[in-house]
Design a protein around this motif. Sequence first.
Motif, PDB file in Angstrom:
ATOM      1  N   LYS A   1       4.817  -5.256  -5.173  1.00 36.14           N
ATOM      2  CA  LYS A   1       3.692  -4.343  -5.169  1.00 36.14           C
ATOM      3  C   LYS A   1       3.154  -4.176  -3.757  1.00 36.14           C
ATOM      4  N   LYS A   2       2.571  -3.019  -3.507  1.00 30.68           N
ATOM      5  CA  LYS A   2       2.021  -2.750  -2.196  1.00 30.68           C
ATOM      6  C   LYS A   2       0.700  -3.476  -2.011  1.00 30.68           C
ATOM      7  N   ASP A   3       0.352  -3.710  -0.747  1.00 29.30           N
ATOM      8  CA  ASP A   3      -0.941  -4.299  -0.448  1.00 29.30           C
ATOM      9  C   ASP A   3      -2.053  -3.367  -0.916  1.00 29.30           C
ATOM     10  N   LEU A   4      -3.160  -3.965  -1.338  1.00 20.98           N
ATOM     11  CA  LEU A   4      -4.320  -3.166  -1.676  1.00 20.98           C
ATOM     12  C   LEU A   4      -4.970  -2.655  -0.401  1.00 20.98           C
ATOM     13  N   PRO A   5      -5.542  -1.453  -0.429  1.00 22.01           N
ATOM     14  CA  PRO A   5      -6.326  -0.999   0.728  1.00 22.01           C
ATOM     15  C   PRO A   5      -7.642  -1.769   0.779  1.00 22.01           C
ATOM     16  N   ASP A   6      -8.326  -1.692   1.899  1.00 23.56           N
ATOM     17  CA  ASP A   6      -9.607  -2.392   2.035  1.00 23.56           C
ATOM     18  C   ASP A   6     -10.664  -1.823   1.107  1.00 23.56           C
ATOM     19  N   HIS A   7     -10.566  -0.535   0.807  1.00 21.45           N
ATOM     20  CA  HIS A   7     -11.591   0.105  -0.002  1.00 21.45           C
ATOM     21  C   HIS A   7     -11.024   1.348  -0.687  1.00 21.45           C
ATOM     22  N   ILE A   8     -11.796   1.853  -1.637  1.00 20.10           N
ATOM     23  CA  ILE A   8     -11.517   3.138  -2.258  1.00 20.10           C
ATOM     24  C   ILE A   8     -12.805   3.949  -2.245  1.00 20.10           C
TER      25      ILE A   8
ATOM     26  N   ARG B   1     -11.234  -6.462  -3.458  1.00 22.19           N
ATOM     27  CA  ARG B   1     -10.955  -7.858  -3.167  1.00 22.19           C
ATOM     28  C   ARG B   1      -9.989  -8.406  -4.221  1.00 22.19           C
ATOM     29  N   ALA B   2      -8.762  -8.726  -3.806  1.00 26.14           N
ATOM     30  CA  ALA B   2      -7.792  -9.314  -4.739  1.00 26.14           C
ATOM     31  C   ALA B   2      -8.122 -10.777  -4.952  1.00 26.14           C
TER      32      ALA B   2
END
Length: 245
Positions: free
Chosen positions: A7-14, A28-29
Amino acid sequence: MLLRRGKKDLPDHIDIETDTSAVRIRLRANPRAQRYLLRLPADSSGPVLTVPRGGDLRRAEHFARQHIGWLVERLQDRPQHVSLAPGDVFPLRGVDHRILPTGTLRGLVSAGVGEDGAPALFVPGADDHVPRKATNWLKSEARKDLVVRAQFHAARIGRKITAISVRDTRSRWGSCASNGKLSFSWRLILAPPEILDYVAAHEVAHLKEMNHSARFWRLCEELAPQTPTARVWLKENGTCLHGFG
């Protein structure tokens, strides 16, 4: 941080669009989390969405959109942040004071009355240093008041306080450790004196009753008869105090 292999890294925000604007939510994962959780911290850092193990960006965005109405209401109810800059008004022991720079680079912070006859806090130094100096002074005043009230209540029940600290806590007004150390939020100096006194008595009562049993609350009310009304006051006004500093 990777949530799962492949899976791809999560972005810092949406950014979630509303009818009037976009709301930025930090991601925040947390591999220990069991579910998605959207919260609004007491500080000014902004909304946070916890993404559990196995979660992904698509489901995080879906969860955020489902709860955006709740989040917008919470953001609207949040008090405006007051940085304690020159001209700002804040409560000191429950009484509104205006911060007035003295116009000098040196000197001591002091409370008094302005030319208009209204309560004021006089702060020396450059304008960009005023918030820090005002906050440090408030922390010092909070410590003075809390030491006096905590020691007073401890003497009444024959218990010893080993240390008292004043911190920038957000989740609780005070705490008591089993070793006799008490810790308090400096923002209690903003509240009326009877509220600070209640919190001091509450934590001192834990020196004898390390619980929230009926015995504890009886002791708390013996030390601070205003306990019931103080608890209501903090519930209704406590969030506002976190808007200062």
